[in-house]
Design an enzyme around this catalytic site. Structure first.
Site, PDB file in Angstrom:
ATOM      1  N   GLU A  41       0.832  -1.202   0.000  1.00  0.00           N
ATOM      2  CA  GLU A  41       0.000   0.000   0.000  1.00  0.00           C
ATOM      3  C   GLU A  41       0.869   1.255   0.000  1.00  0.00           C
ATOM      4  OE1 GLU A  41      -3.859  -0.288   2.545  1.00  0.00           O
ATOM      5  OE2 GLU A  41      -2.364  -1.559   3.488  1.00  0.00           O
ATOM      6  N   SER A  87      18.054   7.939   0.974  1.00  0.00           N
ATOM      7  CA  SER A  87      17.502   6.642   0.583  1.00  0.00           C
ATOM      8  C   SER A  87      17.769   6.450  -0.908  1.00  0.00           C
ATOM      9  CB  SER A  87      16.006   6.586   0.882  1.00  0.00           C
ATOM     10  OG  SER A  87      15.343   7.627   0.199  1.00  0.00           O
ATOM     11  N   LYS A 111      19.551  -6.151  -0.175  1.00  0.00           N
ATOM     12  CA  LYS A 111      19.070  -4.982   0.566  1.00  0.00           C
ATOM     13  C   LYS A 111      18.458  -5.541   1.844  1.00  0.00           C
ATOM     14  CE  LYS A 111      16.017  -0.931   0.186  1.00  0.00           C
ATOM     15  NZ  LYS A 111      15.145  -1.230   1.334  1.00  0.00           N
ATOM     16  N   ARG A 132      20.859   5.608  11.483  1.00  0.00           N
ATOM     17  CA  ARG A 132      20.553   6.463  10.342  1.00  0.00           C
ATOM     18  C   ARG A 132      19.633   7.617  10.738  1.00  0.00           C
ATOM     19  NH1 ARG A 132      16.515   7.025   6.614  1.00  0.00           N
ATOM     20  NH2 ARG A 132      17.129   7.554   4.493  1.00  0.00           N
ATOM     21  N   GLU A 166      24.013  -2.714   7.948  1.00  0.00           N
ATOM     22  CA  GLU A 166      22.680  -2.983   8.475  1.00  0.00           C
ATOM     23  C   GLU A 166      22.776  -3.884   9.699  1.00  0.00           C
ATOM     24  OE1 GLU A 166      18.523  -2.053   7.275  1.00  0.00           O
ATOM     25  OE2 GLU A 166      20.529  -1.330   6.786  1.00  0.00           O
ATOM     26  N   LYS A 312      13.087  -3.889  -5.712  1.00  0.00           N
ATOM     27  CA  LYS A 312      12.147  -4.553  -4.805  1.00  0.00           C
ATOM     28  C   LYS A 312      11.427  -5.644  -5.581  1.00  0.00           C
ATOM     29  CE  LYS A 312      10.472  -2.542  -1.333  1.00  0.00           C
ATOM     30  NZ  LYS A 312       9.647  -1.814  -0.352  1.00  0.00           N
TER      31      LYS A 312
END
Length: 678
Positions: A41, A87, A111, A132, A166, A312
């Site tokens: 969404e 980003s 990612k 971040r 990360e 993605k």
């Protein structure tokens, strides 16, 4: 002309709506670790906003297309990044990814889905770790980073090294931690939220227990010397050599492969096959130019650097038919909707159920039994409803609880509507409540699973907490129950008898008062000096003034303690228990009558609570704000411009570091654990 102006007005109004909606979702996701809409969404609304901004030429100052990430929370020191952490632009098209290379070599990597951290090493030692944050300002979590399982605290390179990576918690560790939590409602929702909360803890002991790992994905700086004489490491203009250098220093780096226009689609397919069993949370891939100078020469937009792009996964959608809506009740009365649909194959497995999360999402989907819906797996893992193709909007929200038949009501909390059972004696509430009460962090009674409790409740053996301590009355009936025998029954009764010796914090947590977890239960007990009668009589104003409590917890606690039936149940329960009290050093109350405020990061103590326990053990008090009655403010950064430091200076309150505080009040190494009991 008039129609053109009207069209622009409609689009600009839509832009305002989208900015507000997306920012609200981002705050929930990044700053509060909760989710009010699915990734799908969010992406769809974000893409709509981008299109409208391009069409109208209007971009609002707070648009998520020009602002990044979440705002840092107040509890941790903040620090501005040397350069903004932008980003990445993203695509779901494989062909777009190939074309983006424009004949150049690239590096394709995971990612990862965790919390981005910036690390600084000087002289071969870790000197700073910063989250971040919002891209401009992050939170300093250096002490927590030192507990990451795979992070080197010293490295061979002796110059200044700055890198990004990360922090993540693996699926296997996430599942293991959840399995150890008996109360289903208290289990963590997903690895990303658990990692975010773990990394940003004030107590790095908690971080250490969470098995957080760090994977480097970008080298920012590696140089010796300072200013004009600084000399950078020569990586021969290669991203892959930077990765190799980081690996040589002891860092685990994200899995990555060299790619060209010719092989990128094949490498991408390899990643896609691997994600089905990959243990580290990932929400896509990152493609970066191998040629560092070329990538940097492309510059950046206000939002994105041009040297990298994110990919993605395009969700695998399947159309199916909604068969029914299952309503699942919990101990708090929350009733969750779960969609049951005709089974479909998704990402290699058969799925037939998907949580709809809450009434707000359910209403947005306009569901009805028999509707044609599309379903997918969020991040290729969690089944979700993507779209309702029928939108009949005929689904009735139950007016009675599916378990007890009591009335339900819709309540709105933090902009989200949810369904609740209002019957205090609902069977689902009772079973879940007893499950929490006997759990490890509460009464710690072995042998009472949720299924066993259900059997005992159904037979009328237990109706309230005190009844657990009289199950020996039903020994003959219990040994005849399925799954029981003489030995297992005796083991259970022995475990119950051991549980009589407990502590007040365990009891308070076990009562299942809304929003009262293990830490809050301990905090409240310390504040009221382990006096249950004082706790019963406390009002909202007193409770709200306790550092870390707030209005929501205070209201829930007072409501529970002012209910006559609850008080009677507590009274009967306490007759069965022998409470252990923390060790208090009589005659050694050297801080009696003094009030202290603690702020900032600590070095000698693992957490503020540990220092607070020492102060309270010595007879002192710890408050949340500086006033004229404050004896001193404890802050290792005595020169900072924080609001508490400013207030202390205004009022003439001394500001002491940990060392100075311990020396001035002759506390030595000190320690204030509440584990010891007499």
């Amino acid at each position: 002309m008039g129609s053109d102006i009207s069209d622009i007005r409609v689009k600009t109004e839509r832009i305002r709506q989208l900015v507000e909606t997306l920012n609200r979702a981002s705050r929930a996701y990044y700053a509060q670790d909760r989710e009010i809409m699915s990734n799908r969404e969010y992406d769809a609304l974000y893409e709509e906003l981008q299109t409208l901004e391009q069409e109208t030429g209007m971009v609002l100052a707070d648009s998520p297309t020009v602002s990044v990430g979440y705002e840092a929370v107040e509890e941790l020191p903040k620090e501005r990044h040397e350069s903004p952490m932008l980003s990445l632009d993203k695509t779901k098209s494989r062909e777009d990814l190939r074309v983006w290379l424009q004949g150049n070599a690239g590096v394709l990597s995971w990612k990862l889905d965790g919390l981005t951290i910036v690390l600084t090493y000087e002289g071969g030692r870790l000197t700073k770790a910063v989250t971040r944050g919002n891209g401009e300002m992050g939170e300093v979590i250096t002490n927590n980073a030192r507990t990451f399982r795979n992070l080197p605290v010293t490295i061979p390179y002796g110059g200044q090294l700055v890198l990004r990576g990360e922090a993540v918690i693996s699926y296997s560790d996430f599942n293991r931690m959840n399995q150890e939590i008996e109360d289903a409602e208290s289990r963590y929702k997903n690895p990303r939220n658990l990692c975010s909360g773990s990394v940003r803890q004030l107590n790095n002991e908690i971080t250490a227990r969470r098995n957080v790992r760090f994977y480097a994905f970008s080298l920012v700086k590696a140089e010796e010397g300072a200013g004009e004489t600084a000399v950078s490491v020569d990586f021969h203009n290669s991203r892959r050599e930077q990765f190799a250098f980081l690996r040589e220093q002891g860092f685990e780096v994200v899995e990555h492969y060299p790619v060209t226009e010719e092989n990128i689609l094949d490498i991408l397919e390899q990643f896609e096959k691997k994600i089905e069993t990959y243990d580290i949370p990932s929400d896509g891939l990152v493609l970066t130019y191998e040629d560092i100078a070329y990538g940097l020469s492309l510059g950046r937009t206000a939002k994105f650097p041009r040297h990298s792009i994110a990919f993605k996964w395009a969700d695998e959608l399947r159309e199916t038919r909604l068969l029914e809506m299952e309503w699942s009740a919990s101990r708090t009365g929350l009733i969750n909707p779960v969609a049951i649909f005709e089974p479909v194959e998704l990402e290699g497995t058969t799925v037939s159920r998907a949580s709809v999360h809450n009434i707000s999402i359910l209403k947005g989907l306009k569901l009805g039994i028999g509707d044609r819906i599309t379903v997918y797996k969020a991040n290729m893992i969690i089944p979700q409803i993507a779209e309702n193709l029928t939108c009949s909007d005929t689904l009735e929200i139950p007016k009675v609880c599916p378990v007890c038949g009591g009335p339900t009501e819709i309540r709105q909390v933090n902009e989200v509507q949810s369904l609740y059972c209002t019957n205090d004696i609902c069977a689902a509430k009772r079973i879940k409540a007893f499950t929490l009460f006997v759990s490890r962090d509460a009464m710690n009674i072995d042998g009472l699973s949720e299924a066993t409790l259900e059997k005992l409740i159904d037979r009328g053996f237990i109706q309230e907490y005190a009844d657990l301590f009289h199950l020996d009355r039903y020994r003959e009936e219990m040994v005849e129950m399925e799954g029981f025998g003489e030995k297992s029954c005796q083991n259970l009764l022995d475990s119950i008898d051991r549980a009589r010796n407990t502590t007040l914090p365990r009891v308070i947590y076990g009562l299942g008062i809304a929003n009262i977890g293990v830490a809050n239960a301990k905090m409240l007990c310390r504040f009221f000096e382990y006096d249950l009668e004082k706790m019963k009589e406390a009002d909202e104003e007193t409770l709200s003034a306790i550092d870390g409590v707030g209005e929501v917890i205070a209201a829930a606690f007072v409501q529970y303690m002012h209910d006559p039936e609850n008080l009677q149940r507590i009274s009967r329960l306490m007759e069965e228990l022998r409470l252990e009290r923390p060790v208090v050093q009589e005659g050694n109350q050297t801080l009696e009558g003094m009030s202290f405020v603690i702020t900032g990061s600590l070095v000698r103590f693992a957490s503020r609570n540990e220092l607070k326990e020492l102060i309270e053990l010595k007879g002192g008090k710890v408050a949340g704000s500086v006033t004229g009655k404050t004896t001193c403010l404890i802050n290792n950064d005595v020169t900072s411009g924080s609001s508490k430091n400013k207030k202390a200076k205004e009022l003439g309150v001394p500001i002491l570091s940990e060392e100075d505080f311990l020396t001035r009040y002759d506390l030595g190494e000190g320690g204030g654990r509440e584990d010891g009991a007499v």
